[in-house]
Design an enzyme around this catalytic site. Structure first.
Site, PDB file in Angstrom:
ATOM      1  N   MET A  91       0.815  -1.211   0.000  1.00 48.73           N
ATOM      2  CA  MET A  91       0.000   0.000   0.000  1.00 48.73           C
ATOM      3  C   MET A  91       0.853   1.269   0.000  1.00 48.73           C
ATOM      4  SD  MET A  91      -2.810  -1.521  -0.278  1.00 48.73           S
ATOM      5  CE  MET A  91      -4.198  -0.455   0.049  1.00 48.73           C
ATOM      6  N   HIS A 103      -5.044  -5.262  -8.217  1.00 42.78           N
ATOM      7  CA  HIS A 103      -5.908  -4.192  -7.732  1.00 42.78           C
ATOM      8  C   HIS A 103      -7.327  -4.739  -7.605  1.00 42.78           C
ATOM      9  CE1 HIS A 103      -7.225  -0.126  -6.973  1.00 42.78           C
ATOM     10  NE2 HIS A 103      -8.208  -0.323  -7.822  1.00 42.78           N
ATOM     11  N   ASP A 153      -2.375   2.461 -10.679  1.00 43.10           N
ATOM     12  CA  ASP A 153      -3.447   1.538 -11.070  1.00 43.10           C
ATOM     13  C   ASP A 153      -3.818   1.627 -12.550  1.00 43.10           C
ATOM     14  OD1 ASP A 153      -3.484   0.702  -8.436  1.00 43.10           O
ATOM     15  OD2 ASP A 153      -5.106   2.079  -7.884  1.00 43.10           O
TER      16      ASP A 153
HETATM   17  C1  GAR Z   1      -5.975  -7.276  -1.914  1.00 40.60           C
HETATM   18  O1  GAR Z   1      -7.372  -7.243  -2.023  1.00 40.60           O
HETATM   19  C2  GAR Z   1      -5.350  -6.434  -2.995  1.00 40.60           C
HETATM   20  O2  GAR Z   1      -6.027  -6.494  -4.222  1.00 40.60           O
HETATM   21  C3  GAR Z   1      -5.448  -5.076  -2.392  1.00 40.60           C
HETATM   22  O3  GAR Z   1      -5.147  -5.235  -1.030  1.00 40.60           O
HETATM   23  C4  GAR Z   1      -5.519  -6.569  -0.637  1.00 40.60           C
HETATM   24  C5  GAR Z   1      -4.312  -7.213  -0.013  1.00 40.60           C
HETATM   25  O4  GAR Z   1      -4.658  -8.457   0.556  1.00 40.60           O
HETATM   26  N1  GAR Z   1      -4.550  -4.155  -3.018  1.00 40.60           N
HETATM   27  C6  GAR Z   1      -4.769  -2.856  -3.134  1.00 40.60           C
HETATM   28  O5  GAR Z   1      -5.756  -2.309  -2.688  1.00 40.60           O
HETATM   29  C7  GAR Z   1      -3.691  -2.097  -3.859  1.00 40.60           C
HETATM   30  N2  GAR Z   1      -4.074  -0.729  -4.056  1.00 40.60           N
HETATM   31  P1  GAR Z   1      -3.523  -9.490   0.956  1.00 40.60           P
HETATM   32  O6  GAR Z   1      -2.479  -8.734   1.777  1.00 40.60           O
HETATM   33  O7  GAR Z   1      -4.234 -10.501   1.791  1.00 40.60           O
HETATM   34  O8  GAR Z   1      -2.933 -10.057  -0.311  1.00 40.60           O
END
Ligand code: GAR
Length: 192
Positions: free
Chosen positions: A94, A113, A149
């Site tokens: 993030m 994303h 993104d």
């Molecule tokens: C996931 O849903 C991913 O797509 C999102 O964060 C989550 C991470 O989950 N990513 C974003 O929002 C990027 N801007 P995880 O740590 O369990 O893989």
């Protein structure tokens, strides 16, 4: 061996899905590839424990210890480059990345994303999809370019938005599909 370096900030479930796919599909033999390291900008990221338990090298680099975004990204690139990555995989990382960092990994850095891009770039994608009355939502794996993104789409998965969905319930439904498409996209790139 082609090294994969995965960047996380939190739970790391996408990272874990990629690690499991690498084990189950024996990427070392079939693709000559391995997950070489998991890097987090947060020491408390839960995914680090999973990576350590799998015997994967982990690194923590706290962005708060750096005066600027450029300084952090330069240090981050130094850590990543120790593993000479064929592919850098952003998995719930993030942080907004500087153009210099992205250029350094041009063509070998990808992101997942939680929306059907180009809809809903940025944050709070699930609530925004619900608020917009979308009947479908999903996730996108894409190449990372300087703009957040945006970047060539590699894989997408679609899920229905159901009556009564909350951001949480929709996020959970989307996440199960992320775990399918992200390992697949990584493998396809390593095969190419
Ligand atoms: C996931 O849903 C991913 O797509 C999102 O964060 C989550 C991470 O989950 N990513 C974003 O929002 C990027 N801007 P995880 O740590 O369990 O893989």
């Amino acid at each position: 061996m082609k090294n994969i370096v995965i960047l996380i900030s939190g739970g790391g479930s996408n990272m874990a899905a990629i690690v499991r796919a690498a084990q189950q599909q024996d990427w070392a033999r079939s693709l000559g590839a391995q997950v070489a390291a998991v890097v987090s900008n947060k020491a408390e990221a839960k995914g680090l424990e999973f990576a350590r338990a799998q015997g994967i090298a982990t690194e923590v680099l706290n962005h708060k210890n750096f005066a600027s975004r450029e300084d952090f990204d330069a240090a981050l690139a130094q850590v990543i480059d120790r593993y000479q990555p064929a592919l850098v995989v952003l998995a719930g990382f993030m942080r907004i990345l500087t153009p210099g960092f992205v250029a350094h990994y041009a063509g070998r850095i990808i992101n997942i994303h939680p929306s059907l891009l180009p809809a809903f770039t940025g944050l709070h994608t699930h609530q925004r999809a619900i608020d917009a009355g979308c009947k479908f939502a999903g996730a996108t794996v894409h190449q990372v370019t300087a703009e957040l993104d945006v970047g060539p789409i590699l894989e997408q998965a679609v899920v229905p938005v159901l009556p009564g969905d909350t951001a949480e319930s929709l996020a959970a439904r989307v996440l199960t599909q992320e775990h399918v498409i992200y390992p697949r996209a990584v493998a396809a790139l390593l095969r190419a």
